[in-house]
Design a protein around this motif. Structure first.
Motif, short mmCIF file in Angstrom:
data_model
loop_
_atom_site.label_atom_id
_atom_site.label_comp_id
_atom_site.label_asym_id
_atom_site.label_seq_id
_atom_site.Cartn_x
_atom_site.Cartn_y
_atom_site.Cartn_z
N THR A 156 0.86 -1.29 0.13
CA THR A 156 0.08 0.03 0.08
C THR A 156 0.72 1.21 0.31
O THR A 156 0.41 2.35 -0.54
CB THR A 156 -0.96 -0.08 1.20
OG1 THR A 156 -0.11 -0.09 2.53
CG2 THR A 156 -2.18 -0.97 1.18
N TYR B 113 -9.52 -3.88 -2.02
CA TYR B 113 -9.53 -5.24 -1.63
C TYR B 113 -9.46 -6.26 -2.63
O TYR B 113 -8.84 -7.15 -2.60
CB TYR B 113 -11.06 -5.25 -1.02
CG TYR B 113 -11.61 -6.71 -0.61
CD1 TYR B 113 -11.25 -7.16 0.57
CD2 TYR B 113 -12.30 -7.59 -1.48
CE1 TYR B 113 -11.63 -8.55 0.97
CE2 TYR B 113 -12.46 -8.65 -1.05
CZ TYR B 113 -12.18 -9.16 0.06
OH TYR B 113 -12.68 -10.45 0.53
N LYS C 189 -12.10 -9.02 17.52
CA LYS C 189 -11.33 -7.84 17.31
C LYS C 189 -10.62 -8.06 15.87
O LYS C 189 -9.90 -8.92 16.18
CB LYS C 189 -10.84 -7.64 18.40
CG LYS C 189 -12.04 -7.12 19.50
CD LYS C 189 -11.03 -6.46 20.74
CE LYS C 189 -12.03 -6.18 22.13
NZ LYS C 189 -11.35 -5.88 22.98
N ARG C 190 -10.77 -7.29 15.02
CA ARG C 190 -9.73 -7.54 13.99
C ARG C 190 -8.90 -6.09 13.75
O ARG C 190 -9.55 -5.02 13.40
CB ARG C 190 -10.37 -7.44 12.67
CG ARG C 190 -11.37 -8.97 12.60
CD ARG C 190 -11.85 -9.32 11.34
NE ARG C 190 -12.76 -10.52 11.20
CZ ARG C 190 -13.97 -10.70 11.61
NH1 ARG C 190 -14.65 -9.51 11.42
NH2 ARG C 190 -14.47 -11.83 11.48
N PHE D 165 -5.52 -3.86 12.03
CA PHE D 165 -4.97 -3.52 10.76
C PHE D 165 -6.16 -2.79 9.76
O PHE D 165 -5.92 -2.85 8.56
CB PHE D 165 -4.25 -4.37 9.98
CG PHE D 165 -3.16 -5.01 10.93
CD1 PHE D 165 -2.25 -4.51 11.57
CD2 PHE D 165 -3.22 -6.50 11.12
CE1 PHE D 165 -1.25 -4.93 12.42
CE2 PHE D 165 -2.56 -7.07 12.02
CZ PHE D 165 -1.35 -6.36 12.65
N GLY D 166 -7.18 -2.50 10.37
CA GLY D 166 -8.55 -1.87 9.67
C GLY D 166 -9.25 -2.80 9.00
O GLY D 166 -10.26 -2.54 8.11
N THR E 286 -12.17 -5.62 7.92
CA THR E 286 -13.65 -5.78 8.17
C THR E 286 -14.26 -7.00 7.97
O THR E 286 -15.26 -7.28 8.28
CB THR E 286 -14.27 -4.79 6.97
OG1 THR E 286 -13.83 -4.97 5.72
CG2 THR E 286 -14.01 -3.14 7.14
N ASN F 231 1.99 1.63 9.83
CA ASN F 231 1.15 1.75 8.70
C ASN F 231 0.66 0.46 8.10
O ASN F 231 -0.03 0.67 7.01
CB ASN F 231 1.67 2.80 7.58
CG ASN F 231 1.85 4.21 8.50
OD1 ASN F 231 0.94 4.86 8.80
ND2 ASN F 231 3.27 4.66 7.97
N SER G 234 -1.70 -2.21 6.82
CA SER G 234 -3.11 -2.18 6.58
C SER G 234 -3.10 -3.82 6.51
O SER G 234 -2.45 -4.52 5.71
CB SER G 234 -3.53 -1.56 5.18
OG SER G 234 -4.61 -1.81 4.79
N TRP G 235 -4.60 -4.02 6.48
CA TRP G 235 -5.19 -5.45 6.23
C TRP G 235 -4.90 -5.92 4.59
O TRP G 235 -4.70 -7.12 4.48
CB TRP G 235 -6.61 -5.88 6.77
CG TRP G 235 -7.42 -5.07 5.89
CD1 TRP G 235 -7.79 -3.85 5.62
CD2 TRP G 235 -8.73 -5.90 5.41
NE1 TRP G 235 -8.77 -3.70 4.85
CE2 TRP G 235 -9.42 -4.76 4.85
CE3 TRP G 235 -9.23 -7.12 5.57
CZ2 TRP G 235 -10.51 -5.09 4.12
CZ3 TRP G 235 -10.54 -7.35 4.69
CH2 TRP G 235 -11.17 -6.41 4.32
#
Length: 282
Positions: free
Chosen positions: A40, A48, A80-81, A83-84, A86, A158, A160-161
């Protein structure tokens, strides 16, 4: 018309990724145990769908280097997840990542973690849609599993998932314990207790993974089928649970930092799985 549009979008995703990111470079960094830049970071608008398409390219680069597929892994499966995320995510596993219990060397990792999981081996291909009964009928055995993921990323702040998805949900090593027939154990009533040097570091029920083990497996089957269709990958072996595949269903109760020491994990009816993380190299 809708499928044609999706196919065109998929092609544009693949082209954009090919122009901006070289999956082979990421594989080289992974294999050399170097810190890996976030996908990213160079692609701030990564979607996604693009993250999973990059994962496919990343996995294909492994296959091109001589690796063999062994199955799938789930990640971010708890309530609870980080790294952002969903939703839960999946990656692929390779045969070279499976190892025997015993000594694990921290020098084989960049940032090792310990995840207590369950492993399922399939005796039949899984065709979707399917019922939970059909899903169970496709499974041969269940076993204790320890996944030792590796957070190879150079910027944890930083992370991210989507970076996790892109780099195959960060697998490195997997230890599988004794196999038990799927018909001989209730996989939804297993409670694990993990010890590090004799002290409890994790306790969790098997239902802490997406509400249950069979639900987790159904999630994977559905997600693979969805991506197989939406990415126009019909009949691709990368998008189907196949006979002989092993699936690990995600950390029970979250991950444990990969600190050196003696680990003993009790899986109730599945027995124990013990190993040691050694802070020096081989």
């Amino acid at each position: 018309m809708k499928r044609i549009l999706i196919a065109l979008l998929t092609a544009s995703f693949t082209l954009a990724l090919a122009q901006s990111v070289d999956a082979n470079k990421y594989v080289e960094l992974y294999k050399s145990l170097a810190s890996v830049p976030l996908v990213t970071a160079g692609n701030p608008d990564l979607s996604y769908e693009e993250a999973y398409l990059f994962q496919e390219a990343y996995v294909q680069a492994f296959l091109n280097s001589g690796e063999e597929l062994a199955g799938y892994k789930l990640g971010l499966t708890g309530e609870k997840r980080p790294f952002g995320a969903t939703e839960a995510v999946y990656g692929r596993l390779f045969k070279s990542q499976f190892r025997e219990a015993g000594k694990v060397y921290s020098s084989d990792f960049v940032k090792p973690l310990v995840e207590v999981e369950l492993a399922f081996n399939f005796k039949k291909d899984v065709d979707f849609p399917l019922t939970f009964g059909q899903l169970k009928d496709a499974i041969d055995w269940v076993a204790p599993a320890i996944e030792l993921p590796d957070l190879v990323f150079d910027d944890m702040k930083n992370l991210s998932w989507l970076d996790l998805i892109a780099l195959d949900v960060a697998p490195r090593q997997v230890i599988i314990g004794n196999h038990v027939s799927i018909n001989d154990v209730d996989v939804e009533s297993i409670n694990i207790t993990a010890y590090l040097n004799g002290e409890v570091v994790k306790q969790a029920p098997s239902t802490s993974t997406l509400g249950g083990q069979m639900r987790a497996l159904m999630f994977l089957a559905a997600k693979l089928n969805n991506h197989m269709i939406s990415f126009s990958k019909i009949n691709s072996p990368l998008y189907k649970i196949k006979a002989g595949d092993v699936v690990i269903t995600g950390a029970l109760g979250g991950f444990i930092p990969g600190k050196p020491g003696q680990y003993q994990v009790n899986y109730g009816p599945l027995g124990n799985l013990d190993f040691e993380i050694v802070s020096t190299g081989k």
